[in-house]
Design a protein around this motif. Structure first.
Motif, PDB file in Angstrom:
ATOM      1  N   UNK A  33       5.373  18.086   5.563  1.00  0.00           N
ATOM      2  CA  UNK A  33       4.073  18.247   4.908  1.00  0.00           C
ATOM      3  C   UNK A  33       3.731  17.006   4.090  1.00  0.00           C
ATOM      4  N   UNK A  34       4.753  16.431   3.426  1.00  0.00           N
ATOM      5  CA  UNK A  34       4.499  15.234   2.623  1.00  0.00           C
ATOM      6  C   UNK A  34       4.110  14.055   3.499  1.00  0.00           C
ATOM      7  N   UNK A  35       4.796  13.894   4.631  1.00  0.00           N
ATOM      8  CA  UNK A  35       4.437  12.797   5.539  1.00  0.00           C
ATOM      9  C   UNK A  35       3.026  12.959   6.084  1.00  0.00           C
ATOM     10  N   UNK A  42      -5.457  11.794   7.414  1.00  0.00           N
ATOM     11  CA  UNK A  42      -5.644  12.984   6.576  1.00  0.00           C
ATOM     12  C   UNK A  42      -6.314  12.605   5.258  1.00  0.00           C
ATOM     13  N   UNK A  43      -5.880  11.501   4.677  1.00  0.00           N
ATOM     14  CA  UNK A  43      -6.493  11.049   3.425  1.00  0.00           C
ATOM     15  C   UNK A  43      -7.959  10.674   3.647  1.00  0.00           C
ATOM     16  N   UNK A  44      -8.242   9.997   4.766  1.00  0.00           N
ATOM     17  CA  UNK A  44      -9.629   9.640   5.070  1.00  0.00           C
ATOM     18  C   UNK A  44     -10.497  10.879   5.247  1.00  0.00           C
ATOM     19  N   UNK A  45      -9.934  11.927   5.856  1.00  0.00           N
ATOM     20  CA  UNK A  45     -10.699  13.161   6.034  1.00  0.00           C
ATOM     21  C   UNK A  45     -10.997  13.817   4.687  1.00  0.00           C
ATOM     22  N   UNK A  46     -10.006  13.821   3.807  1.00  0.00           N
ATOM     23  CA  UNK A  46     -10.231  14.401   2.483  1.00  0.00           C
ATOM     24  C   UNK A  46     -11.251  13.586   1.686  1.00  0.00           C
ATOM     25  N   UNK A 174     -15.613   2.741  -4.189  1.00  0.00           N
ATOM     26  CA  UNK A 174     -14.277   3.107  -4.635  1.00  0.00           C
ATOM     27  C   UNK A 174     -13.614   4.101  -3.688  1.00  0.00           C
ATOM     28  N   UNK A 175     -14.389   5.005  -3.132  1.00  0.00           N
ATOM     29  CA  UNK A 175     -13.819   5.937  -2.155  1.00  0.00           C
ATOM     30  C   UNK A 175     -13.355   5.214  -0.900  1.00  0.00           C
ATOM     31  N   UNK A 176     -14.140   4.245  -0.444  1.00  0.00           N
ATOM     32  CA  UNK A 176     -13.719   3.446   0.709  1.00  0.00           C
ATOM     33  C   UNK A 176     -12.473   2.638   0.385  1.00  0.00           C
ATOM     34  N   UNK A 177     -12.402   2.110  -0.810  1.00  0.00           N
ATOM     35  CA  UNK A 177     -11.213   1.363  -1.222  1.00  0.00           C
ATOM     36  C   UNK A 177      -9.977   2.255  -1.253  1.00  0.00           C
ATOM     37  N   UNK A 178     -10.161   3.505  -1.647  1.00  0.00           N
ATOM     38  CA  UNK A 178      -9.036   4.446  -1.643  1.00  0.00           C
ATOM     39  C   UNK A 178      -8.530   4.699  -0.226  1.00  0.00           C
ATOM     40  N   UNK A 179      -9.450   4.808   0.724  1.00  0.00           N
ATOM     41  CA  UNK A 179      -9.037   5.004   2.119  1.00  0.00           C
ATOM     42  C   UNK A 179      -8.299   3.776   2.643  1.00  0.00           C
ATOM     43  N   UNK A 180      -8.768   2.581   2.288  1.00  0.00           N
ATOM     44  CA  UNK A 180      -8.105   1.367   2.733  1.00  0.00           C
ATOM     45  C   UNK A 180      -6.698   1.240   2.149  1.00  0.00           C
ATOM     46  N   UNK A 181      -6.528   1.606   0.893  1.00  0.00           N
ATOM     47  CA  UNK A 181      -5.197   1.570   0.302  1.00  0.00           C
ATOM     48  C   UNK A 181      -4.276   2.592   0.946  1.00  0.00           C
ATOM     49  N   UNK A 182      -4.814   3.739   1.279  1.00  0.00           N
ATOM     50  CA  UNK A 182      -3.998   4.741   1.958  1.00  0.00           C
ATOM     51  C   UNK A 182      -3.552   4.258   3.327  1.00  0.00           C
ATOM     52  N   UNK A 183      -4.432   3.529   4.018  1.00  0.00           N
ATOM     53  CA  UNK A 183      -4.048   2.971   5.316  1.00  0.00           C
ATOM     54  C   UNK A 183      -2.988   1.889   5.169  1.00  0.00           C
TER      55      UNK A 183
END
Length: 316
Positions: A33-35, A42-46, A174-183
């Motif tokens: 679940x953590x992975x 998944x982060x981008x969808x959220x 900032x939301x787009x930046x969060x998705x990029x950091x998650x990637x």
């Protein structure tokens, strides 16, 4: 066998699971679940869901603010015209005209902020002009009558619309930046397990070899390993003094020079074969300067040293 014994937890082999087996299954499920939770998709969808909610709330707030200001702008534009007259009807078109332009700019910024593209100065100027025009037309009568309550009442909606228009692109960015950091940090759970498993596999192998060989040599064998590295680093250090500098070439040229020899860069390269062209020119200039200031000192220097040595030998 009672009914409660039959309904106990069992695995695929119809064997009851121990407490350790249950904990092991829970740990594997939690790791999976953590992975998946840290997966960039998944982060981008959220984040996309949050982005949609923010866009909807901002749009509703902006439209309500513009609808509130529409009445005041119409009254300002009609300026006492009879109801249903041409001036009174056309006054209703003023606020929608400004509001539609503002909404168009916000819609464009909604797309550009997703891909972190700057809209330019004209987009900001258009928003500022639309805000100032709406604010002036809403609060003009209140300012002329010095009605403080009216100024405060009619200032809140335009200012709120302007702040929402300026804040929306920043939030989307900032939301787009969060998705990029998650990637960039994708599958952090899998990398942690991949880094820890090799260490867990190596240590038992070393411990298993020590009882067979009965020679506790592996640990001492690792300690002398840094010694060759230190010796190699120290061995490279003497190589730096062996490098010839400009003064060394000048000394060689000075020793080879004699009266009547023309000092040129080509002659310096003949005397010092390993000198470069730029250094040979500098050495030639230095030697010319020395011979020009004291031309008789250089040739006499060698005989004086030899006679001093002969005198010292005779005295001995």
């Amino acid at each position: 066998m009672t009914t409660t014994d039959i309904t106990t937890a069992q695995d695929a082999r119809h064997q009851p699971l121990t407490e350790a087996d249950k904990l092991h299954q829970d740990a594997e499920s939690a790791a999976q679940v953590r992975r998946l939770a840290n997966h960039p998709d998944v982060i981008a969808l959220r984040v996309e869901k949050v982005r949609t909610q923010i866009d909807v709330l901002l749009r509703v707030g902006i439209f309500l603010g513009l609808a509130f200001t529409m009445v005041n702008v119409q009254a300002f534009a009609a300026s006492g015209a009879p109801v249903w007259s041409l001036g009174w009807v056309s006054a209703w078109l003023l606020d929608p005209m400004v509001s539609l332009v503002l909404v168009a700019v916000l819609r464009a910024e909604q797309i550009t902020a997703r891909y972190q593209v700057e809209t330019g100065r004209w987009a900001h100027r258009t928003k500022w002009f639309a805000f100032l025009a709406t604010y002036v037309m809403n609060t003009w009568k209140s300012w002329t009558h010095l009605d403080v309550a009216g100024v405060a009442l009619h200032s809140v909606p335009p200012v709120l619309v302007f702040l929402a228009a300026e804040t929306a692109p920043v939030l989307r960015d900032k939301l787009t930046e969060a998705v990029m950091k998650a990637a960039g940090h994708a599958f952090t759970g899998e990398t942690d397990t991949q880094e820890t498993t090799p260490a867990a596999e190596v240590t038992p192998s070393v411990a298993a070899e020590t009882p067979d060989s009965e020679q506790p040599v592996p640990t001492p064998a690792l300690s002398p390993a840094p010694a060759p590295r230190r010796t190699t680093r120290k061995a490279k250090a003497p190589a730096k003094p062996g490098r010839k500098l400009r003064g060394d070439y000048l000394a060689e040229a000075r020793a080879a020079w004699a009266p009547g020899i023309e000092i040129t860069p080509a002659w310096v390269r003949e005397v010092c074969p390993d000198v470069s062209r730029g250094t040979s020119k500098n050495v030639a200039d230095d030697l010319i300067a020395e011979t020009a200031t004291a031309p008789t000192v250089l040739p006499v220097s060698v005989p004086t040293t030899t006679t001093a040595r002969i005198d010292s030998e005779e005295a001995a």
